[in-house]
Design a protein around this motif. Sequence first.
Motif, mmCIF file in Angstrom:
data_model
loop_
_atom_site.group_PDB
_atom_site.id
_atom_site.type_symbol
_atom_site.label_atom_id
_atom_site.label_comp_id
_atom_site.label_asym_id
_atom_site.label_seq_id
_atom_site.Cartn_x
_atom_site.Cartn_y
_atom_site.Cartn_z
ATOM 1 N N ILE A 1 -2.252 11.383 8.940
ATOM 2 C CA ILE A 1 -2.139 10.285 9.911
ATOM 3 C C ILE A 1 -2.266 10.838 11.330
ATOM 4 O O ILE A 1 -2.971 10.285 12.165
ATOM 5 C CB ILE A 1 -0.817 9.522 9.736
ATOM 6 C CG1 ILE A 1 -0.815 8.843 8.380
ATOM 7 C CG2 ILE A 1 -0.617 8.504 10.831
ATOM 8 C CD1 ILE A 1 0.500 8.253 8.007
ATOM 9 N N SER A 2 -1.621 11.968 11.592
ATOM 10 C CA SER A 2 -1.724 12.496 12.957
ATOM 11 C C SER A 2 -3.165 12.862 13.268
ATOM 12 O O SER A 2 -3.641 12.648 14.376
ATOM 13 C CB SER A 2 -0.853 13.727 13.163
ATOM 14 O OG SER A 2 -0.009 13.916 12.103
ATOM 15 N N ALA A 3 -3.858 13.430 12.281
ATOM 16 C CA ALA A 3 -5.261 13.788 12.512
ATOM 17 C C ALA A 3 -6.064 12.547 12.856
ATOM 18 O O ALA A 3 -6.905 12.553 13.749
ATOM 19 C CB ALA A 3 -5.832 14.459 11.279
ATOM 20 N N ALA B 1 0.852 -1.198 0.000
ATOM 21 C CA ALA B 1 0.000 0.000 0.000
ATOM 22 C C ALA B 1 0.883 1.242 0.000
ATOM 23 O O ALA B 1 1.927 1.286 0.651
ATOM 24 C CB ALA B 1 -0.897 -0.014 1.231
ATOM 25 N N GLU B 2 0.452 2.240 -0.768
ATOM 26 C CA GLU B 2 1.250 3.462 -0.894
ATOM 27 C C GLU B 2 0.894 4.445 0.228
ATOM 28 O O GLU B 2 -0.274 4.536 0.622
ATOM 29 C CB GLU B 2 0.978 4.118 -2.240
ATOM 30 C CG GLU B 2 1.472 3.286 -3.405
ATOM 31 C CD GLU B 2 0.937 3.818 -4.723
ATOM 32 O OE1 GLU B 2 1.391 4.886 -5.147
ATOM 33 O OE2 GLU B 2 0.074 3.168 -5.313
ATOM 34 N N ALA C 1 -6.256 6.520 2.961
ATOM 35 C CA ALA C 1 -6.017 5.132 3.369
ATOM 36 C C ALA C 1 -5.945 4.249 2.134
ATOM 37 O O ALA C 1 -6.616 4.513 1.137
ATOM 38 C CB ALA C 1 -7.148 4.658 4.276
ATOM 39 N N MET C 2 -5.109 3.240 2.213
ATOM 40 C CA MET C 2 -5.051 2.267 1.121
ATOM 41 C C MET C 2 -5.000 0.862 1.701
ATOM 42 O O MET C 2 -4.199 0.582 2.595
ATOM 43 C CB MET C 2 -3.839 2.525 0.219
ATOM 44 C CG MET C 2 -3.822 1.607 -0.997
ATOM 45 S SD MET C 2 -2.463 1.938 -2.130
ATOM 46 C CE MET C 2 -3.040 3.376 -2.983
ATOM 47 N N VAL C 3 -5.864 0.018 1.190
ATOM 48 C CA VAL C 3 -5.871 -1.398 1.581
ATOM 49 C C VAL C 3 -5.525 -2.164 0.312
ATOM 50 O O VAL C 3 -6.231 -2.070 -0.689
ATOM 51 C CB VAL C 3 -7.255 -1.808 2.118
ATOM 52 C CG1 VAL C 3 -7.242 -3.278 2.513
ATOM 53 C CG2 VAL C 3 -7.640 -0.934 3.309
ATOM 54 N N HIS D 1 -2.339 0.994 4.671
ATOM 55 C CA HIS D 1 -1.808 2.313 5.014
ATOM 56 C C HIS D 1 -2.967 3.175 5.465
ATOM 57 O O HIS D 1 -4.005 3.199 4.795
ATOM 58 C CB HIS D 1 -1.127 2.970 3.808
ATOM 59 C CG HIS D 1 -0.940 4.445 4.027
ATOM 60 N ND1 HIS D 1 0.071 4.953 4.802
ATOM 61 C CD2 HIS D 1 -1.694 5.517 3.635
ATOM 62 C CE1 HIS D 1 -0.041 6.271 4.853
ATOM 63 N NE2 HIS D 1 -1.101 6.640 4.148
ATOM 64 N N PRO D 2 -2.871 3.899 6.571
ATOM 65 C CA PRO D 2 -1.756 3.901 7.513
ATOM 66 C C PRO D 2 -1.774 2.625 8.356
ATOM 67 O O PRO D 2 -2.852 2.058 8.578
ATOM 68 C CB PRO D 2 -2.021 5.140 8.362
ATOM 69 C CG PRO D 2 -3.492 5.373 8.258
ATOM 70 C CD PRO D 2 -3.915 4.893 6.915
ATOM 71 N N PRO D 3 -0.616 2.182 8.831
ATOM 72 C CA PRO D 3 -0.558 0.884 9.529
ATOM 73 C C PRO D 3 -1.456 0.821 10.752
ATOM 74 O O PRO D 3 -1.867 -0.262 11.161
ATOM 75 C CB PRO D 3 0.916 0.755 9.933
ATOM 76 C CG PRO D 3 1.647 1.785 9.163
ATOM 77 C CD PRO D 3 0.692 2.832 8.703
ATOM 78 N N GLU D 4 -1.798 1.999 11.332
ATOM 79 C CA GLU D 4 -2.667 1.994 12.513
ATOM 80 C C GLU D 4 -4.018 1.356 12.221
ATOM 81 O O GLU D 4 -4.705 0.886 13.115
ATOM 82 C CB GLU D 4 -2.926 3.430 13.005
ATOM 83 C CG GLU D 4 -1.692 4.143 13.485
ATOM 84 C CD GLU D 4 -1.034 4.937 12.376
ATOM 85 O OE1 GLU D 4 -0.783 4.355 11.293
ATOM 86 O OE2 GLU D 4 -0.743 6.105 12.575
ATOM 87 N N LEU D 5 -4.412 1.375 10.960
ATOM 88 C CA LEU D 5 -5.718 0.810 10.607
ATOM 89 C C LEU D 5 -5.661 -0.717 10.441
ATOM 90 O O LEU D 5 -6.703 -1.363 10.310
ATOM 91 C CB LEU D 5 -6.232 1.416 9.301
ATOM 92 C CG LEU D 5 -6.654 2.885 9.316
ATOM 93 C CD1 LEU D 5 -7.106 3.310 7.926
ATOM 94 C CD2 LEU D 5 -7.778 3.103 10.314
ATOM 95 N N ALA D 6 -4.457 -1.265 10.430
ATOM 96 C CA ALA D 6 -4.317 -2.687 10.105
ATOM 97 C C ALA D 6 -5.129 -3.600 11.024
ATOM 98 O O ALA D 6 -5.818 -4.514 10.543
ATOM 99 C CB ALA D 6 -2.850 -3.081 10.080
#
Lengths: 879, 81
Positions: free
Chosen positions: B12-14, A118-119, A124-126, A149-154
């Motif tokens: 991302i921070s948001a 994911a770029e 977000a990109m899945v 992306h972002p990895p927090e969503l993984a």
Amino acid sequence: MSNGRRKVLLVGWDAADWKAIHPLMDQGMLPNLEKLVNSGVSGRLATLEPPLSPMLWTSIATGKRPYKHGILGFTEVGPDGHVRPVTSTHRRVKAIWNILTQQGLTSNVVGWWPSHPAEPIRGAMVSNFYQRANKPINEPWVMMDGTVHPPELAPTMADLRIHPAELTFAHIAPFVPRCAEVDQEKEKTLVAIAKSLADCSTVHAAATWLMEHCPWDLMAVYFDAIDHLKHGFMKFHPPRREHIPERPFELYKDVVAGAYRYHDMMLGRLLELAGEDTTVMLISDHGFHPDHLRPRSIPKEPSGPAYEHSPFGIFVLKGPGIRRDALIHGAGLLDITPTLLTLFGLPVARDMDGRPLLDVFEQPVTPQVIDSWEEVPGECGMHTPDKAASWAGTDKEALKQLVELGYIDDPGEDTARASVTTVRENRYYLAKAYLDGDRPNEALAILRELVAEAPAELRYSADLVRVLLRLGRAKDALEVVEAAAPARERQHEEMRAKAVAGDASKDPGPYILEPRLKLLRSDVYMALGKVREALAIITDLTALPGMGDQLRMRLAQAHMRLRQWPEAVAAFEAHLAYDPQAVQAHHGLGICRLKQQQWEEAADNLLTAIGLRFAMPYAHYHLAEALRGMGELEKAEHAYRVALGMAPQLDRARLRLAGLLERMGGRDEEASTLREEIRQRKDREPIYMVSGLPRSGTSMMMRALVAGGLTPFTDEERVADESNPHGYFEHRAVKGLAHDSRFLTEAEGRVVKVVAPLLPHLPARHRYKIVFMERDLHEVLVSQDRMLGKAPREGEGAHFRKGLFDSYTALLEKVRLLEEQPYVEMLRIPYADAVNDPAGTMARVNAFFDGGLDADRMAQAVDPELYRNRLQDKATTRQ
Amino acid sequence: METQPPCTDGYISAMKQEGPKKKDQPGMRAEDLEVLGPDGKPIDIPVDGSLGLLALGYKGLMAWRAKRIQVAKAASALRKP
């Protein structure tokens, strides 16, 4: 469009086809799609060749053909040498989400093929590796790095994945109502359906979550299940054909309809979440024959299942400012990104191969234009070159699925062989893309190599013949046909020997010239003007069953060549009765009507052809002729101009337009400008060029030619240094030759340095006089190393750089092929000769440039002190 | 063309600051797992699931999974002596 800012939901249904959709929609089975169609514009979306989904979806997302974007097949070779499903790291140009990132707009992208890893875009990109279950349900289902992306969503995304084994008969029954009758020990069909269903439901779950929880300007979601289920079950789609057994037909006849119904249900949810103000675009990359055009069997070759694809996908668009309940014609999938940019109010780039579909708007829209988005600086969320070069992940399950679908052969354990096959196959697709993009010279170079490597591979020979015929080289094409037959025979005899060794009863018998080769021969005969010989072959082949669809068009074209218009019309009409979407048949029919001065019928046929596929300059030219015959002079003028916009070299159209303007009165000045353009094109000065491998004396030759009186095409950006103390004579624009060659017009009459790897990208519209510098390859490699600060150690020679040596050798072979082109004149100058005998060498160069240069000053410009990496221990060998 | 500064990090921070909110994450509160029918009333979720639930996206999926857990717990409770 709250606050005037447009939101766009882009939904991709791989392989969706109006021919399958319309009957279902007529039965009320697709209410959400029907509503979308009725509230917006819709039409066919012409695909590209080759119709392979990763290439096509990347063209959709970039507006560029594969030779520009770099995605060239289903698989690629990773940095570890293993074959893997194609990844986003090989894409060379910006996708729409990268452009939007640069413009401060946010994109959520789910499942796009290929989008792994994911770029890091704004949004977000899945990735497309997200949904595939790679373990049994009772084992941990680990998500690969780079999936989200972002990895927090993984973690959230991981929870939304659906394993095929989680599904029940309640999910499968709408596809196979009698699923209880299927013996799952013997038939794996229900598992295949469950996999597709789980995959697309996973993508849908992720998409719906992102739509509700992450802000977006563009929401792009891609579903592959329609394609996968069609490859497995379209053969059972009603009506039943004679060769399909009744039992499996009865069991599986609802699978394709079920796939559409389920996608319609998902679409309904996406529309609900998007809201009324959101602009919605639904597209497919290619169609899929649902009718009598379904092939009875699939050729046993890589990407063989693509024979089931049809050339037109679907396009639907609705939203604020978009026409309602309207049809558009002539859209192609290269037009999607330019249209999206226009929807967002952003400029379209000249280096994109598509155009914005302006017919979709209620009010006239004039899009802004820039040269290229690639040149716009700033973070765009593409992978860095480091990541692209080093990312070594793979998804074995995705690879397995490609094998199961028949798109690739199982790479097996022999890594080296698999990587060779992959690279070769991707080169073949690249050649086909060049051919489709009307760049036959580039296709020619690749196909010649492929035929040399695999002479018995009939696909390669057939396309080489097509390219040579496109270039007007029918005699060369005949040589290819004549060489293919013995190669096929040798291969047949080898297979025969193997078969007989095991069991004599399995002897397939002696080789018989294949119908495909006979057809190729008839094509070449036609081009050679041996029309009656071609016709004899075609007539002979009509006796064979199943050949009709390949013969009707050829028969029509043969009659056209013989100016037998009624017979040609009959043959074209017969073909159109078989395939009403056959673009070339509509075009051919239009020409026949034109020749018979049936202007209105001709215009009708030509408009149909253009409505199916817009990018056909000759069809626009012929339409102009028909309109002119009808007395519709202003419309004819427009059609001529469209043809010239697509094919500036079409002087026939320019000349006829000039005549038309004179006839219209008061426009003589415009007409004389057109005639002047024709004259200038004929008298155009060539581009003088110096080429060779880096460190082969190209800068030295540039310096000499400038001293001799030629004006260099240089921006002087790269300044002299220790490696080239007299300067480089380069221009930044040259580096982008593969993407944009318009600067060459400025270079006419001047001398420009173009390194050898870029030479195959020279367009045929200019003339070139090229001095090609030759230097011993070992010296070149040592000199390059020195320049890069990698001085070889004692005893270390070029044998340590075998990969580069081989690559340069292959490149030089390509240059030899270029020399055959009618628009190229080439003089080869050995570097050693230039240094050892400057006077003699420069006299040759001056003669090559028609004697207009100062050869003495050229010779004086040679600095023998710069010949520093001379091989002392061996005689200099020429390449 | 005027170019925009890189926005990815800011985005991302948001996300980190604002959400996603806990209640919105899969499998959170019971009321979030309700699926409403056309009449606005909660529908009974079949334990075997349905295409309709999957077509609702993540909400339908989570509601179905919650139903399975609920049924499994009930069955387990019944089995206890």
